[in-house]
Structure formats: C-alpha cells, structure tokens
Design a protein around this motif. Structure first.
Motif, PDB file in Angstrom:
ATOM      1  N   GLY A  10     126.822 105.531  58.369  1.00 35.83           N
ATOM      2  CA  GLY A  10     127.265 104.397  59.178  1.00 35.83           C
ATOM      3  C   GLY A  10     126.583 104.304  60.533  1.00 35.83           C
ATOM      4  N   VAL A  14     130.144 104.477  66.385  1.00 33.38           N
ATOM      5  CA  VAL A  14     130.573 105.877  66.246  1.00 33.38           C
ATOM      6  C   VAL A  14     129.464 106.716  65.600  1.00 33.38           C
ATOM      7  N   ALA A  37     123.535  98.313  55.951  1.00 32.89           N
ATOM      8  CA  ALA A  37     123.068  97.007  56.449  1.00 32.89           C
ATOM      9  C   ALA A  37     121.627  97.118  56.940  1.00 32.89           C
ATOM     10  N   GLY A  43     128.842  96.037  61.406  1.00 33.09           N
ATOM     11  CA  GLY A  43     130.240  96.204  60.968  1.00 33.09           C
ATOM     12  C   GLY A  43     131.184  95.837  62.104  1.00 33.09           C
ATOM     13  N   LEU A  44     132.236  96.632  62.234  1.00 31.74           N
ATOM     14  CA  LEU A  44     133.248  96.392  63.270  1.00 31.74           C
ATOM     15  C   LEU A  44     132.660  96.304  64.668  1.00 31.74           C
ATOM     16  N   ARG A  47     131.797  93.032  66.503  1.00 22.71           N
ATOM     17  CA  ARG A  47     132.803  91.959  66.604  1.00 22.71           C
ATOM     18  C   ARG A  47     134.000  92.454  67.391  1.00 22.71           C
ATOM     19  N   VAL A  51     135.673  95.676  75.527  1.00 20.18           N
ATOM     20  CA  VAL A  51     136.446  96.189  76.670  1.00 20.18           C
ATOM     21  C   VAL A  51     136.320  97.712  76.740  1.00 20.18           C
ATOM     22  N   HIS A 172     120.311 101.419  53.234  1.00 22.64           N
ATOM     23  CA  HIS A 172     120.570 102.528  52.317  1.00 22.64           C
ATOM     24  C   HIS A 172     122.080 102.729  52.222  1.00 22.64           C
ATOM     25  N   PRO A 279     142.212  89.661  70.414  1.00 19.37           N
ATOM     26  CA  PRO A 279     142.514  89.209  69.070  1.00 19.37           C
ATOM     27  C   PRO A 279     144.017  89.179  68.795  1.00 19.37           C
ATOM     28  N   ALA A 323     137.464  89.378  63.325  1.00 20.74           N
ATOM     29  CA  ALA A 323     137.078  90.746  62.953  1.00 20.74           C
ATOM     30  C   ALA A 323     138.171  91.340  62.075  1.00 20.74           C
ATOM     31  N   LEU A 324     137.834  92.433  61.382  1.00 18.66           N
ATOM     32  CA  LEU A 324     138.817  93.122  60.542  1.00 18.66           C
ATOM     33  C   LEU A 324     138.999  94.539  61.055  1.00 18.66           C
ATOM     34  N   SER A 360     140.577  99.971  67.640  1.00 25.34           N
ATOM     35  CA  SER A 360     140.530 100.044  69.089  1.00 25.34           C
ATOM     36  C   SER A 360     141.283 101.296  69.553  1.00 25.34           C
ATOM     37  N   PRO A 361     140.794 102.046  70.514  1.00 28.57           N
ATOM     38  CA  PRO A 361     139.676 101.808  71.424  1.00 28.57           C
ATOM     39  C   PRO A 361     138.392 102.564  71.036  1.00 28.57           C
ATOM     40  N   THR A 364     135.291 102.349  73.410  1.00 29.95           N
ATOM     41  CA  THR A 364     135.497 103.183  74.610  1.00 29.95           C
ATOM     42  C   THR A 364     135.317 104.661  74.290  1.00 29.95           C
TER      43      THR A 364
HETATM   44  C1  LIG Z   1     139.018  92.696  66.776  1.00 25.39           C
HETATM   45  C2  LIG Z   1     138.613  94.024  67.329  1.00 25.39           C
HETATM   46  C3  LIG Z   1     138.381  94.158  68.704  1.00 25.39           C
HETATM   47  C4  LIG Z   1     138.039  95.396  69.233  1.00 25.39           C
HETATM   48  N1  LIG Z   1     137.827  95.484  70.580  1.00 25.39           N
HETATM   49  C5  LIG Z   1     137.563  96.695  71.117  1.00 25.39           C
HETATM   50  C6  LIG Z   1     137.376  96.823  72.522  1.00 25.39           C
HETATM   51  O1  LIG Z   1     137.373  95.854  73.254  1.00 25.39           O
HETATM   52  N2  LIG Z   1     137.185  98.060  73.030  1.00 25.39           N
HETATM   53  C7  LIG Z   1     137.175  99.174  72.250  1.00 25.39           C
HETATM   54  O2  LIG Z   1     137.063 100.274  72.785  1.00 25.39           O
HETATM   55  N3  LIG Z   1     137.299  99.076  70.901  1.00 25.39           N
HETATM   56  C8  LIG Z   1     137.484  97.874  70.324  1.00 25.39           C
HETATM   57  N4  LIG Z   1     137.632  97.745  68.971  1.00 25.39           N
HETATM   58  C9  LIG Z   1     137.480  98.927  68.126  1.00 25.39           C
HETATM   59  C10 LIG Z   1     136.011  99.125  67.749  1.00 25.39           C
HETATM   60  O3  LIG Z   1     135.452  97.929  67.318  1.00 25.39           O
HETATM   61  C11 LIG Z   1     135.886 100.155  66.639  1.00 25.39           C
HETATM   62  O4  LIG Z   1     136.680 101.257  66.926  1.00 25.39           O
HETATM   63  C12 LIG Z   1     134.455 100.613  66.484  1.00 25.39           C
HETATM   64  O5  LIG Z   1     133.590  99.514  66.464  1.00 25.39           O
HETATM   65  C13 LIG Z   1     134.338 101.417  65.217  1.00 25.39           C
HETATM   66  O6  LIG Z   1     132.994 101.745  65.043  1.00 25.39           O
HETATM   67  P1  LIG Z   1     132.521 102.448  63.727  1.00 25.39           P
HETATM   68  O7  LIG Z   1     131.148 102.909  63.986  1.00 25.39           O
HETATM   69  O8  LIG Z   1     133.545 103.451  63.304  1.00 25.39           O
HETATM   70  O9  LIG Z   1     132.584 101.305  62.600  1.00 25.39           O
HETATM   71  P2  LIG Z   1     131.516 100.182  62.247  1.00 25.39           P
HETATM   72  O10 LIG Z   1     130.962  99.538  63.441  1.00 25.39           O
HETATM   73  O11 LIG Z   1     132.174  99.296  61.255  1.00 25.39           O
HETATM   74  O12 LIG Z   1     130.347 100.985  61.552  1.00 25.39           O
HETATM   75  C14 LIG Z   1     130.468 101.502  60.239  1.00 25.39           C
HETATM   76  C15 LIG Z   1     129.134 101.294  59.558  1.00 25.39           C
HETATM   77  O13 LIG Z   1     129.165 101.967  58.311  1.00 25.39           O
HETATM   78  C16 LIG Z   1     128.415 101.218  57.389  1.00 25.39           C
HETATM   79  N5  LIG Z   1     128.805 101.626  56.041  1.00 25.39           N
HETATM   80  C17 LIG Z   1     130.004 101.450  55.435  1.00 25.39           C
HETATM   81  N6  LIG Z   1     129.974 101.945  54.182  1.00 25.39           N
HETATM   82  C18 LIG Z   1     128.717 102.459  53.995  1.00 25.39           C
HETATM   83  C19 LIG Z   1     128.076 103.093  52.898  1.00 25.39           C
HETATM   84  N7  LIG Z   1     128.713 103.317  51.733  1.00 25.39           N
HETATM   85  N8  LIG Z   1     126.777 103.491  53.048  1.00 25.39           N
HETATM   86  C20 LIG Z   1     126.109 103.271  54.217  1.00 25.39           C
HETATM   87  N9  LIG Z   1     126.670 102.644  55.282  1.00 25.39           N
HETATM   88  C21 LIG Z   1     127.973 102.257  55.179  1.00 25.39           C
HETATM   89  C22 LIG Z   1     128.783  99.782  57.729  1.00 25.39           C
HETATM   90  O14 LIG Z   1     127.805  98.869  57.249  1.00 25.39           O
HETATM   91  C23 LIG Z   1     128.860  99.830  59.239  1.00 25.39           C
HETATM   92  O15 LIG Z   1     127.640  99.452  59.854  1.00 25.39           O
HETATM   93  C24 LIG Z   1     137.923  96.521  68.391  1.00 25.39           C
HETATM   94  C25 LIG Z   1     138.115  96.373  67.018  1.00 25.39           C
HETATM   95  C26 LIG Z   1     138.443  95.137  66.480  1.00 25.39           C
HETATM   96  C27 LIG Z   1     138.625  95.007  65.014  1.00 25.39           C
END
Ligand SMILES: Cc1cc2nc3c(=O)[nH]c(=O)nc-3n(C[C@H](O)[C@H](O)[C@H](O)COP(=O)(O)OP(=O)(O)OC[C@H]3O[C@@H](n4cnc5c(N)ncnc54)[C@H](O)[C@@H]3O)c2cc1C
Length: 390
Positions: A10, A14, A37, A43-44, A47, A51, A172, A279, A323-324, A360-361, A364
């Motif tokens: 991913g 994170v 992608a 992903g998340l 969107r 903050v 991939h 949201p 967003a989801l 969230s968060p 941050t």
């Molecule tokens: C509406 C909303 C508002 C938010 N606002 C805030 C905010 O203002 N401040 C804050 O601190 N947090 C906020 N958050 C929380 C924050 O968006 C998430 O905690 C953070 O983006 C999570 O990041 P991630 O890397 O875990 O997930 P993602 O960004 O979703 O990354 C996961 C990645 O894994 C990839 N992936 C999935 N499955 C596979 C697979 N099988 N093989 C390869 N790749 C794969 C996906 O394509 C994706 O790119 C918000 C969340 C939402 C939903």
C-alpha cells in the motif's frame, strides 16, 4: 529478485511513511513497497480533510490519542524541514447549548489527559473576537491543529523513502500470501498485464487501507472471529461559496461531530483559504466504491450547520468530494474502535504487522504510526539481513 527483507503493501500515507521510516532506520535492509494503483495516494489518503489533528477527541491511552499527539509534533517538524506546505491555523471545538457545554468540559479534561498542548477554554466574547462569523456559546481553542498539503506530503515521503533505498512499485496488486517454510512470507502479486509473480520477505507490513482486512485474510486470519473486518463508512463534503469562505479563518469542529455519532459537521479550511463542510458519516455496503456526492444532501448539511454558521444560505453549498472510511466498528452500534496495529507473533505469523481500521487521524499519525511499526518489528528485523544491500 526473489527475496527482500521487508515488503510493504500500500502506497497510501501510512505505507509511504513506513517505507521512509524503515529505510532510514535500517539502511542495510532491502524494502519493497507494492501498490496496486498507478501512483501513490489513490486510496483514502487522497480524499481527506487534510487536517493535522491535535488529539483531543480520542480516549486517553488509546493508540489514536498517543499517536495523534506525538504524530502532530513529528508532522510539523517534517513539514518544516522538508518544506511541505502546511499551516498551524488552530481549531475551535464549539459548544452551542447546555448539553454541549458539559461535553466541552469533559473534552477539555480528555485533551489534558492526552497531553494536547495549549488547549484551553474560551468564552463567547473571546470566540467572537477570533471568529465573528461563528455562532456558539464557548469553545476549546486548540492552537496545535492545522492543515497540510497531503499530496505534497506523500510526494515528499515517497521521494525520501526512495532516496533512502526503498523500492516503490506501482500497478502491482498483492493477490496471495503464504508463510515460507524457513520463516517469513511468500507474497504473490499481479502486474497491470495480469502476469503473476512472487517474492519472499522476512517482514510484511499490511498498510492496504480499505483492503487491509482482505490482506489479513490472505495470511489465514479469520477476520470475523478476530474483529478485523472492515466496514465502509462514507463521508461526503460540500464546498462553500468562495465569497463566504473568508468569513471563517480557523478549523471549526462542533463538540459532537457526526463522525463520532453526534450531529455536527466540521468546517474545514484548506491552504488556498477555501471552506468545505464535512465529512458526515453513513455506512455503505461492504464492496462499495461509490464516491458520488448526492446534491440533495446539501439541504441536510445546511440544516446541520446553519445554527453555528448563520451567514450561510442553502445555495452556498456545492457537492465536493466523498470518501470511504475503513471502520472496524460494526454498523449496528458497537463502540468506537481504536487503530489496530499488531505484530501477529501470537498467531504464529512472526514478521507480519497488520494496520487495520486506520481512519482519522491517520494523516496526522503517519510518522508516529511508522515509528510504532518499526518498534514492533525491531526484534525480527534486527535479525534478518540479505546480501546485496548496504
Ligand atoms: C473522509 C475522511 C477524512 C479524513 N480526514 C483526515 C484528516 O483531516 N486528518 C487526518 O489525520 N486523517 C484523516 N483521515 C484519515 C486518513 O485519510 C487515513 O487514516 C489515511 O489516509 C490512511 O492511509 P493508509 O495509507 O492506511 O490508506 P490508503 O491511503 O487507502 O492506502 C492504502 C493503499 O493500499 C493499496 N492497496 C490496497 N489493497 C492492495 C493490494 N491487494 N495490493 C497492493 N496495494 C493495495 C490501495 O490502492 C491504497 O493506495 C480521513 C479519512 C476519511 C475517510
């Protein structure tokens, strides 16, 4: 290449932060990040409200509270050092009635218990002096909250991770996982052409956002028995007419927000000075990839905010984005859940760290989460080493 030390799944914020932190921490380890992608942040993480939260809203002792307070500091330091656009504009958590005032007091106590710096109660005249456009009876001012250009942040994390030697590979998709006979894992993935390959690794970090429960299931974990199943919870945003956007200069969060089962909708500012509302929160179906914003919901948003944003008219709102959330609590009213960050040693999956329910968060916390993952893996990663790097 048929073996690396560490695979990260991913390229959201994170996974990118983990790639950067671990490449910096273990310069002799080979690190491969696999993303389905075509680029990071699809992903998340692409969107969000962007903050930088202060950490007041989360129960004391929870990972969300601890990692938010430490992550807030780390993120400001990183953004300053790496010139990522951001602004420490402060957040007002507002109370509108007697019930809210009681909640504000307990939230202030919680903020203090969480170690949120400089958070303090302000009365109505202080509030009017700061934000004349807001109608409320009192507020907590959190000066440590701010906003960040999350795309530039991810771009910088990706750049730094690669500069430290991590390999970031897009298009991939991870499709299978197996434990290797001599420890570690065999990770199967498919490229854009549908060609399937696999690679071995000693440590595996599951940072797959909405797909993180699917990855855990691939590792043989029963996601229902363990409470790892993700429920998608949609949030919509409406943009406010630019002429009115300048009437509020800080982030404004009602003390009980819809995200946490209240009725208030946050007022979000971005680095260009635009204003958005959102949201909100409502559960979607488990496979939903519906990012549409229903124009008809503008009326509901208006009704929810008109008490504290008296200058708004219904036609000031335009659909923005949706967003989801990857929620761990079930739609049928189970209590809020903390981030799930676990080194799965007690399931016999030494070397696998799952990050599930990182809503969230999470922006941050990206750097503090990455440090936490590094600390969890220290005993295993300290031992593994492959020739060819370092
Ligand atoms: C509406 C909303 C508002 C938010 N606002 C805030 C905010 O203002 N401040 C804050 O601190 N947090 C906020 N958050 C929380 C924050 O968006 C998430 O905690 C953070 O983006 C999570 O990041 P991630 O890397 O875990 O997930 P993602 O960004 O979703 O990354 C996961 C990645 O894994 C990839 N992936 C999935 N499955 C596979 C697979 N099988 N093989 C390869 N790749 C794969 C996906 O394509 C994706 O790119 C918000 C969340 C939402 C939903």
């Amino acid at each position: 290449m048929d073996q690396v030390d560490i695979v990260i799944i991913g390229a959201g914020i994170v996974g990118l932060a983990a790639a950067y932190e671990l490449a910096l921490r273990w310069p002799d380890k080979s690190i491969l990040l696999l993303e389905q992608a075509a680029a990071f942040g699809r992903g998340l993480s692409g969107r969000t409200s962007e903050v930088i939260h202060s950490g007041a809203y989360y129960p004391p002792g929870s990972l969300k509270a601890r990692l938010c307070v430490s992550g807030n500091k780390l993120l400001y330091e990183f953004c300053r050092r790496e010139q990522v656009p951001h602004r420490r504009l402060g957040k007002l958590i507002i109370a509108r009635d007697d019930d809210d005032l009681k909640k504000l007091e307990s939230l202030l106590a919680q903020a203090a218990a969480n170690g949120v710096p400089e958070a303090g109660l302000i009365n109505v005249s202080q509030l009017v002096a700061l934000e004349p456009g807001i109608n409320a009876r009192a507020a907590i001012l959190c000066p440590s909250s701010g906003i960040v250009d999350s795309h530039r942040l991810m771009a910088m994390l990706a750049y730094r991770a690669e500069a430290c030697g991590a390999m970031l590979v897009y298009r991939h998709e991870v499709t299978g996982l197996q434990q290797a006979p001599n420890g570690g894992f065999q990770v199967t993935f498919q490229d854009a052409a549908g060609t399937e390959e696999s690679i071995g690794c000693q440590c595996l970090i599951n940072a797959a956002g909405l797909g993180a429960d699917r990855i855990a299931a691939m590792a043989g974990i029963d996601i229902d028995e363990t409470g790892y199943r993700i429920y998608r919870c949609k949030g919509e945003y409406f943009a406010v007419n630019n002429r009115k956007a300048k009437l509020v200069t800080r982030l404004v969060f009602p003390v009980s927000i819809r995200e946490l089962k209240g009725s208030g909708i946050p007022v979000i500012k971005d680095l260009q000075g635009r204003m958005r509302l959102g949201p909100d929160a409502h559960y979607a179906s488990s496979a939903s990839a519906d990012y549409t914003v229903q124009p008809a919901n503008a009326r509901l948003f208006f009704q929810l905010v008109q008490g504290y944003l008296p200058f708004l008219q219904p036609d000031d709102l335009q659909p923005d984005l949706a967003a989801l959330r990857p929620r761990l609590q079930t739609p049928c009213g189970s209590p809020p859940r903390d981030f799930l960050v676990k080194h799965e040693v007690d399931r016999g999956l030494t070397g696998l760290v799952n990050l599930i329910g990182i809503e969230s968060p999470g922006i941050t916390c990206c750097l503090s989460l990455a440090q936490y993952v590094g600390d969890l893996l220290e005993p295993v990663a300290g031992k593994c080493h492959l020739p060819g790097r370092g």
